[in-house]
Design an enzyme around this catalytic site. Sequence first.
Site, short mmCIF file in Angstrom:
data_model
loop_
_atom_site.label_atom_id
_atom_site.label_comp_id
_atom_site.label_asym_id
_atom_site.label_seq_id
_atom_site.Cartn_x
_atom_site.Cartn_y
_atom_site.Cartn_z
N ASN A 164 0.68 -1.14 -0.09
CA ASN A 164 -0.09 -0.14 -0.01
C ASN A 164 0.88 1.32 -0.02
OD1 ASN A 164 0.47 -1.23 2.78
ND2 ASN A 164 -0.48 0.49 3.38
N CYS A 338 -2.57 4.20 9.02
CA CYS A 338 -2.74 3.62 10.13
C CYS A 338 -1.36 4.06 11.20
CB CYS A 338 -2.85 2.10 9.82
SG CYS A 338 -3.62 1.64 8.59
#
Length: 396
Positions: A164, A338
Amino acid sequence: MPTPSLTFRGESMRRIYLDHAAAMPVDPRVLEFAERYLQRDFGNPSSLYSVGLEAKRAIEDARKKVAELINAEKETCIVFTSGATESNNLAIKGTALRNIGKGKKVAASAIEHMSVLNPLKELQKRGFELTNIPVDSTGIVDTEKLNDILTKDTTVTSIMYANNEIGTIEPIKEISEIVHENGLYLHVDATAAAGRIPIDVQNEGIDLLTLSSNDIYGPQGAGALYIKPGVRLQSILPGGGQERGLRSGTENVFAIAGMGEAARIAKAEMVQECKRLKGIRDDLIVEMLKIDESYLTGHPTQRLPHHASFRFSRIEGESILLNMDMMYNIQVSTGSACTSRTLEPSHVLLAIGLKHEEAHGSMVITLGRSNAFEEIPIITKAVKETVQRLRELSPL
Ligand code: PMP
């Protein structure tokens, strides 16, 4: 999709959202499809009366559509969860604990998401041996090392389909052959790749595969785990026995039905949409690399078609992100959403060999359905001005 605007110095600026790896708007077609499960067909799928049966039918319909997205053997290979984090936890802990009699070794690439690395660390505390598999400077897993590391008692090896943060796509088929020659099961976190590039779990020899609803324009709050027929897992969330007893708890019917429809749309539109986004992405890379001391991170060609990641020397990614947002109403990322609230450099960028100071200057663009070719000059101008402004202020 509507893009809210911001006013800056009296001028209205349309939002240009470039962080689809962190969150995506729900596709309006998905919302229209799944809305009925919030108010009209809201029953509990375990109830036997009609409104419950309607909800149950919606879940089974979604299971079929998700199975088709990844060419699973059958619908029953799909277990719905609350999202990618839960799917990763179930895959890793569920498989390692159920197969403890076969061995207590687990392995993962050094660039996995924290929702893979942390469950593995938890297993390590419970006496499992954990090995990190290194990657090269482009983020590709070192398959020779993988071959050396795995043994018959390595029950779970976790390698992501694509990263990602740097967009690199792993050679999953080759990895699967190595895992099956030397170890037991291969888990693949496909959160970043699903719906973007074709995935075929049968052809690629995948035993467990993680999917997330919101990463394919579905609602937040749903995810799925593909489990190959014959692979045995222990439940990590015991309760009422829903989802074949592997994931108890009343199903989030709206999000699951939405995820199914999102999977159907992604499969139908993937080829065309990927081509369109790759065109925009390639032009953006050319423009960004014209900036002094700018570098592409990740693999130059083996990368997700909507993904462009860079690093700029002598400036901080957080400053780029905030400047782009405040001055231009453009949202980019500086790594994983995150973990980006910490000031620690990304473990992914360190794993590909960047120094701490190099890893700090990262900017990640992930394109989506709302982006258009016309945005390229606006984005380019904004990044160039931002980098210049920050470098003028930089003490480095
Ligand atoms: N794996 C990958 C590759 C991710 O990018 C993310 C975050 N989108 C996750 C897992 C975890 O997803 P979530 O926070 O939605 O559970």
